[in-house]
Design a protein around this motif. Structure first.
Motif, PDB file in Angstrom:
ATOM      1  N   GLY A  15      11.013 -41.814 -28.021  1.00 39.76           N
ATOM      2  CA  GLY A  15      12.448 -41.606 -28.146  1.00 39.76           C
ATOM      3  C   GLY A  15      12.839 -40.551 -29.159  1.00 39.76           C
ATOM      4  O   GLY A  15      14.001 -40.187 -29.269  1.00 39.76           O
ATOM      5  N   GLN A  16      11.883 -40.028 -29.905  1.00 40.97           N
ATOM      6  CA  GLN A  16      12.163 -38.979 -30.880  1.00 40.97           C
ATOM      7  C   GLN A  16      11.602 -37.662 -30.369  1.00 40.97           C
ATOM      8  O   GLN A  16      10.618 -37.624 -29.635  1.00 40.97           O
ATOM      9  CB  GLN A  16      11.544 -39.312 -32.234  1.00 40.97           C
ATOM     10  N   ARG A  17      12.237 -36.590 -30.769  1.00 37.32           N
ATOM     11  CA  ARG A  17      11.811 -35.260 -30.350  1.00 37.32           C
ATOM     12  C   ARG A  17      10.698 -34.756 -31.261  1.00 37.32           C
ATOM     13  O   ARG A  17      10.745 -34.918 -32.475  1.00 37.32           O
ATOM     14  CB  ARG A  17      12.974 -34.297 -30.413  1.00 37.32           C
ATOM     15  N   PHE A  18       9.689 -34.136 -30.659  1.00 41.62           N
ATOM     16  CA  PHE A  18       8.600 -33.525 -31.422  1.00 41.62           C
ATOM     17  C   PHE A  18       9.072 -32.192 -31.969  1.00 41.62           C
ATOM     18  O   PHE A  18       9.530 -31.329 -31.230  1.00 41.62           O
ATOM     19  CB  PHE A  18       7.373 -33.334 -30.523  1.00 41.62           C
ATOM     20  N   LEU A  19       8.980 -32.002 -33.270  1.00 39.76           N
ATOM     21  CA  LEU A  19       9.388 -30.757 -33.912  1.00 39.76           C
ATOM     22  C   LEU A  19       8.173 -30.110 -34.563  1.00 39.76           C
ATOM     23  O   LEU A  19       7.351 -30.786 -35.169  1.00 39.76           O
ATOM     24  CB  LEU A  19      10.454 -31.013 -34.969  1.00 39.76           C
ATOM     25  N   ALA A  20       8.093 -28.789 -34.431  1.00 39.38           N
ATOM     26  CA  ALA A  20       7.006 -28.045 -35.064  1.00 39.38           C
ATOM     27  C   ALA A  20       7.555 -26.717 -35.554  1.00 39.38           C
ATOM     28  O   ALA A  20       8.473 -26.155 -34.954  1.00 39.38           O
ATOM     29  CB  ALA A  20       5.869 -27.814 -34.073  1.00 39.38           C
ATOM     30  N   PHE A  21       7.010 -26.245 -36.632  1.00 43.78           N
ATOM     31  CA  PHE A  21       7.406 -24.951 -37.162  1.00 43.78           C
ATOM     32  C   PHE A  21       6.639 -23.863 -36.425  1.00 43.78           C
ATOM     33  O   PHE A  21       5.418 -23.784 -36.515  1.00 43.78           O
ATOM     34  CB  PHE A  21       7.124 -24.866 -38.663  1.00 43.78           C
ATOM     35  N   LYS A  22       7.367 -23.066 -35.675  1.00 40.76           N
ATOM     36  CA  LYS A  22       6.740 -21.988 -34.912  1.00 40.76           C
ATOM     37  C   LYS A  22       7.765 -20.877 -34.741  1.00 40.76           C
ATOM     38  O   LYS A  22       8.906 -21.134 -34.366  1.00 40.76           O
ATOM     39  CB  LYS A  22       6.285 -22.507 -33.554  1.00 40.76           C
ATOM     40  N   SER A  23       7.352 -19.680 -34.984  1.00 38.73           N
ATOM     41  CA  SER A  23       8.239 -18.539 -34.829  1.00 38.73           C
ATOM     42  C   SER A  23       8.561 -18.334 -33.348  1.00 38.73           C
ATOM     43  O   SER A  23       7.685 -18.442 -32.493  1.00 38.73           O
ATOM     44  CB  SER A  23       7.572 -17.281 -35.384  1.00 38.73           C
ATOM     45  N   GLY A  24       9.804 -18.029 -33.058  1.00 35.23           N
ATOM     46  CA  GLY A  24      10.202 -17.756 -31.681  1.00 35.23           C
ATOM     47  C   GLY A  24       9.872 -16.341 -31.249  1.00 35.23           C
ATOM     48  O   GLY A  24       9.962 -16.001 -30.081  1.00 35.23           O
ATOM     49  N   ARG A  25       9.478 -15.501 -32.187  1.00 36.06           N
ATOM     50  CA  ARG A  25       9.160 -14.109 -31.867  1.00 36.06           C
ATOM     51  C   ARG A  25       7.667 -13.949 -31.677  1.00 36.06           C
ATOM     52  O   ARG A  25       6.871 -14.435 -32.452  1.00 36.06           O
ATOM     53  CB  ARG A  25       9.615 -13.191 -33.000  1.00 36.06           C
ATOM     54  N   ARG A  26       7.314 -13.242 -30.637  1.00 37.09           N
ATOM     55  CA  ARG A  26       5.906 -12.922 -30.424  1.00 37.09           C
ATOM     56  C   ARG A  26       5.539 -11.698 -31.243  1.00 37.09           C
ATOM     57  O   ARG A  26       6.347 -10.808 -31.442  1.00 37.09           O
ATOM     58  CB  ARG A  26       5.633 -12.620 -28.957  1.00 37.09           C
ATOM     59  N   THR A  27       4.305 -11.678 -31.670  1.00 33.23           N
ATOM     60  CA  THR A  27       3.837 -10.504 -32.399  1.00 33.23           C
ATOM     61  C   THR A  27       3.364  -9.468 -31.390  1.00 33.23           C
ATOM     62  O   THR A  27       3.241  -9.752 -30.204  1.00 33.23           O
ATOM     63  CB  THR A  27       2.673 -10.877 -33.342  1.00 33.23           C
ATOM     64  N   GLY A  28       3.084  -8.289 -31.857  1.00 33.45           N
ATOM     65  CA  GLY A  28       2.637  -7.229 -30.966  1.00 33.45           C
ATOM     66  C   GLY A  28       1.312  -7.555 -30.305  1.00 33.45           C
ATOM     67  O   GLY A  28       0.472  -8.244 -30.863  1.00 33.45           O
ATOM     68  N   ARG A  29       1.141  -7.048 -29.118  1.00 33.45           N
ATOM     69  CA  ARG A  29      -0.080  -7.289 -28.359  1.00 33.45           C
ATOM     70  C   ARG A  29      -0.914  -6.012 -28.354  1.00 33.45           C
ATOM     71  O   ARG A  29      -0.374  -4.927 -28.231  1.00 33.45           O
ATOM     72  CB  ARG A  29       0.277  -7.683 -26.934  1.00 33.45           C
ATOM     73  N   VAL A  30      -2.216  -6.165 -28.474  1.00 38.14           N
ATOM     74  CA  VAL A  30      -3.134  -5.035 -28.433  1.00 38.14           C
ATOM     75  C   VAL A  30      -4.056  -5.227 -27.234  1.00 38.14           C
ATOM     76  O   VAL A  30      -4.687  -6.274 -27.096  1.00 38.14           O
ATOM     77  CB  VAL A  30      -3.963  -4.921 -29.734  1.00 38.14           C
ATOM     78  N   ASN A  31      -4.086  -4.257 -26.342  1.00 36.96           N
ATOM     79  CA  ASN A  31      -4.960  -4.300 -25.171  1.00 36.96           C
ATOM     80  C   ASN A  31      -6.126  -3.353 -25.365  1.00 36.96           C
ATOM     81  O   ASN A  31      -5.993  -2.317 -25.999  1.00 36.96           O
ATOM     82  CB  ASN A  31      -4.191  -3.905 -23.907  1.00 36.96           C
ATOM     83  N   MET A  32      -7.261  -3.715 -24.799  1.00 32.96           N
ATOM     84  CA  MET A  32      -8.469  -2.895 -24.912  1.00 32.96           C
ATOM     85  C   MET A  32      -9.048  -2.643 -23.530  1.00 32.96           C
ATOM     86  O   MET A  32      -9.134  -3.552 -22.715  1.00 32.96           O
ATOM     87  CB  MET A  32      -9.511  -3.603 -25.762  1.00 32.96           C
ATOM     88  N   ILE A  33      -9.415  -1.400 -23.271  1.00 37.27           N
ATOM     89  CA  ILE A  33     -10.089  -1.007 -22.040  1.00 37.27           C
ATOM     90  C   ILE A  33     -11.417  -0.395 -22.459  1.00 37.27           C
ATOM     91  O   ILE A  33     -11.481   0.371 -23.409  1.00 37.27           O
ATOM     92  CB  ILE A  33      -9.288   0.050 -21.259  1.00 37.27           C
ATOM     93  N   ALA A  34     -12.470  -0.739 -21.747  1.00 35.41           N
ATOM     94  CA  ALA A  34     -13.777  -0.167 -22.056  1.00 35.41           C
ATOM     95  C   ALA A  34     -14.627  -0.163 -20.792  1.00 35.41           C
ATOM     96  O   ALA A  34     -14.338  -0.860 -19.832  1.00 35.41           O
ATOM     97  CB  ALA A  34     -14.475  -0.955 -23.145  1.00 35.41           C
ATOM     98  N   ALA A  35     -15.678   0.615 -20.801  1.00 35.96           N
ATOM     99  CA  ALA A  35     -16.625   0.660 -19.688  1.00 35.96           C
ATOM    100  C   ALA A  35     -17.945   0.051 -20.149  1.00 35.96           C
ATOM    101  O   ALA A  35     -18.342   0.199 -21.301  1.00 35.96           O
ATOM    102  CB  ALA A  35     -16.848   2.101 -19.248  1.00 35.96           C
ATOM    103  N   TYR A  36     -18.610  -0.639 -19.238  1.00 31.76           N
ATOM    104  CA  TYR A  36     -19.914  -1.229 -19.529  1.00 31.76           C
ATOM    105  C   TYR A  36     -20.897  -0.632 -18.533  1.00 31.76           C
ATOM    106  O   TYR A  36     -20.824  -0.889 -17.338  1.00 31.76           O
ATOM    107  CB  TYR A  36     -19.843  -2.751 -19.387  1.00 31.76           C
ATOM    108  N   CYS A  37     -21.784   0.203 -19.020  1.00 32.61           N
ATOM    109  CA  CYS A  37     -22.711   0.916 -18.151  1.00 32.61           C
ATOM    110  C   CYS A  37     -24.106   0.904 -18.772  1.00 32.61           C
ATOM    111  O   CYS A  37     -24.264   1.255 -19.947  1.00 32.61           O
ATOM    112  CB  CYS A  37     -22.219   2.348 -17.961  1.00 32.61           C
ATOM    113  N   GLN A  38     -25.079   0.507 -18.007  1.00 34.52           N
ATOM    114  CA  GLN A  38     -26.471   0.449 -18.444  1.00 34.52           C
ATOM    115  C   GLN A  38     -26.609  -0.335 -19.752  1.00 34.52           C
ATOM    116  O   GLN A  38     -27.227   0.112 -20.707  1.00 34.52           O
ATOM    117  CB  GLN A  38     -27.053   1.853 -18.572  1.00 34.52           C
ATOM    118  N   GLN A  39     -25.981  -1.494 -19.780  1.00 34.50           N
ATOM    119  CA  GLN A  39     -26.022  -2.420 -20.906  1.00 34.50           C
ATOM    120  C   GLN A  39     -25.479  -1.824 -22.204  1.00 34.50           C
ATOM    121  O   GLN A  39     -25.909  -2.186 -23.293  1.00 34.50           O
ATOM    122  CB  GLN A  39     -27.433  -2.967 -21.107  1.00 34.50           C
ATOM    123  N   GLN A  40     -24.537  -0.892 -22.084  1.00 39.02           N
ATOM    124  CA  GLN A  40     -23.889  -0.299 -23.255  1.00 39.02           C
ATOM    125  C   GLN A  40     -22.379  -0.295 -23.060  1.00 39.02           C
ATOM    126  O   GLN A  40     -21.892  -0.016 -21.968  1.00 39.02           O
ATOM    127  CB  GLN A  40     -24.362   1.130 -23.481  1.00 39.02           C
TER     128      GLN A  40
END
Length: 67
Positions: A15-40
């Motif tokens: 009957g009680q609401r669960f409250l948690a401290f959490k920012s409503g803003r997302r932080t920046g996202r970092v994406n990575m692209i890479a190639a995997y060739c001949q086990q490198q």
């Protein structure tokens, strides 16, 4: 890769609401692209924000694989 906190579960009395401290803003996202060739790992490329066609084509052009 991001630094979001995840609250997959919580506990409180019935009957009680669960409250948690959490920012409503997302932080920046970092994406990575890479190639995997001949086990490198080759040509790692990171970009802040979304990875779209322009970003991918820029990465391909840095490899020298375009016509």
């Amino acid at each position: 890769m991001d630094a979001r906190d995840d609250y997959a579960y919580g506990w409180c009395k019935r009957g009680q609401r669960f409250l948690a401290f959490k920012s409503g803003r997302r932080t920046g996202r970092v994406n990575m692209i890479a190639a995997y060739c001949q086990q490198q790992l080759m040509a790692p490329f990171t970009v802040e924000g979304a990875c779209n066609r322009v970003v991918f084509e820029t990465w391909i052009s840095t490899l020298g694989l375009t016509h």
